[in-house]
Design a protein around this motif. Structure first.
Motif, mmCIF file in Angstrom:
data_model
loop_
_atom_site.group_PDB
_atom_site.id
_atom_site.type_symbol
_atom_site.label_atom_id
_atom_site.label_comp_id
_atom_site.label_asym_id
_atom_site.label_seq_id
_atom_site.Cartn_x
_atom_site.Cartn_y
_atom_site.Cartn_z
ATOM 1 N N MET A 264 11.795 21.448 9.523
ATOM 2 C CA MET A 264 12.495 21.951 8.416
ATOM 3 C C MET A 264 13.311 23.058 8.763
ATOM 4 O O MET A 264 13.014 23.737 9.619
ATOM 5 N N ALA A 265 14.239 23.242 7.882
ATOM 6 C CA ALA A 265 15.123 24.220 8.333
ATOM 7 C C ALA A 265 14.850 25.843 8.472
ATOM 8 O O ALA A 265 15.258 26.450 9.162
ATOM 9 N N HIS A 266 14.024 25.943 7.605
ATOM 10 C CA HIS A 266 13.958 27.592 7.167
ATOM 11 C C HIS A 266 12.352 27.643 6.625
ATOM 12 O O HIS A 266 12.052 27.032 6.006
ATOM 13 N N ALA A 267 11.943 29.079 6.990
ATOM 14 C CA ALA A 267 10.565 29.329 6.454
ATOM 15 C C ALA A 267 10.569 30.618 5.609
ATOM 16 O O ALA A 267 11.023 31.566 6.001
ATOM 17 N N VAL A 268 9.885 30.843 4.579
ATOM 18 C CA VAL A 268 9.786 32.046 3.686
ATOM 19 C C VAL A 268 8.321 32.320 3.905
ATOM 20 O O VAL A 268 7.234 31.721 3.725
ATOM 21 N N LYS A 269 8.345 33.727 4.195
ATOM 22 C CA LYS A 269 6.768 34.445 4.163
ATOM 23 C C LYS A 269 6.136 33.975 2.788
ATOM 24 O O LYS A 269 6.830 34.249 1.895
ATOM 25 N N ALA A 270 5.017 33.518 2.599
ATOM 26 C CA ALA A 270 4.384 33.072 1.728
ATOM 27 C C ALA A 270 2.618 33.068 1.831
ATOM 28 O O ALA A 270 2.386 33.253 2.912
ATOM 29 N N GLU A 271 2.133 32.633 0.833
ATOM 30 C CA GLU A 271 0.759 32.586 0.726
ATOM 31 C C GLU A 271 0.463 31.189 0.198
ATOM 32 O O GLU A 271 1.005 30.756 -0.804
ATOM 33 N N PRO A 272 -0.618 30.415 1.041
ATOM 34 C CA PRO A 272 -1.458 30.666 2.121
ATOM 35 C C PRO A 272 -0.866 30.766 3.328
ATOM 36 O O PRO A 272 -1.297 31.355 4.301
ATOM 37 N N TYR A 273 0.550 30.138 3.725
ATOM 38 C CA TYR A 273 1.056 30.242 4.801
ATOM 39 C C TYR A 273 2.521 30.083 4.528
ATOM 40 O O TYR A 273 3.170 29.638 3.349
#
Ligand code: TIU
Length: 228
Positions: free
Chosen positions: A1-10
């Motif tokens: 996957m191209a990108h990740a956002v800080k989030a919950e639960p991960y």
């Protein structure tokens, strides 16, 4: 996957091409005095906190060429799609279909039913008119998402525990990953806001993810910058 956002639960992973911004029911009838929200006995000012951050998210998504979809809750002028149970609920003196200060409440084509000026849809952004709380029920939302190859939804709008939560549950069951932006959703009840967000992300993200608009915009902007 191209990108990740800080989030919950991960971290929430997304690919801009397969991600849509879904803005739920930011209509005058819910966020301005004189509409359905107020007829139900609510203080509409509580929802207005979500407007400014949602505007920033909308601008960032447009700049990054994400699919943007808006929804509106409401009914045909002849009320033929209004279940009698929904019309009767609340025993309201002025309820759905009745005339209020912004026109007939939750009726398509009326001023109060439309989306607020701050979040006005652009000409090519689909608007989903829905008779229920969930955006998938009795609409062509899924057809539109499938035809565009959308797999992830970033969700904003009102109210957190009603139309946002219902839509996220519907989306989750259909295989979509949903990121709910906590500062871009609003409830008339602070305790429901907290509980509705907690429900989404509990049990390892049972319905989806919860994040903040700043983190989503940062991930989107960084991604766009790296692609150039
Ligand atoms: N009353 C309430 O909290 N919400 C609704 O009736 N509709 C939406 O949430 N859009």
């Amino acid at each position: 996957m191209a990108h990740a956002v800080k989030a919950e639960p991960y971290a929430f992973a997304f690919e801009p091409r397969s991600t849509a911004l879904l803005i739920i029911d930011m209509q005058r009838d819910f966020v301005e005095p004189g509409g359905f929200g107020e007829a139900l006995g609510n203080d509409v000012s509580l929802l207005r906190k979500a407007i400014a951050p949602t505007r920033r998210v909308l601008a960032a998504c447009r700049k990054a060429h994400l699919t943007v979809i808006h929804t509106r809750e409401g009914h045909r002028p002849d009320l033929s799609d209004l279940p009698p149970s929904k019309k009767a609920r609340g025993r309201l003196k002025t309820g759905i279909g009745d005339r209020g200060p912004m026109g007939r409440i939750l009726v398509r084509g009326e001023y109060g039913h439309d989306i607020i000026d701050e979040l006005k849809p652009a000409p090519k952004e689909p608007i989903i008119d829905k008779p229920g709380k969930g955006a998938f029920y009795a609409t062509d939302l899924e057809t539109i998402l499938k035809s565009r190859g959308i797999r992830q939804l970033v969700v904003c709008g009102v109210t957190t525990e009603v139309c946002v939560n219902t839509t996220v549950r519907e989306a989750n069951d259909r295989g979509y990953d949903c990121l709910v932006l906590e500062d871009c959703v609003g409830s008339y009840f602070p305790e429901f806001q907290a509980a509705a967000l907690a429900m989404v992300k509990a049990q390892g993200g049972i319905f989806g993810w919860v994040g903040h608009s700043k983190d989503f915009i940062a991930a989107l902007v960084n991604r766009s910058a790296r692609q150039r």
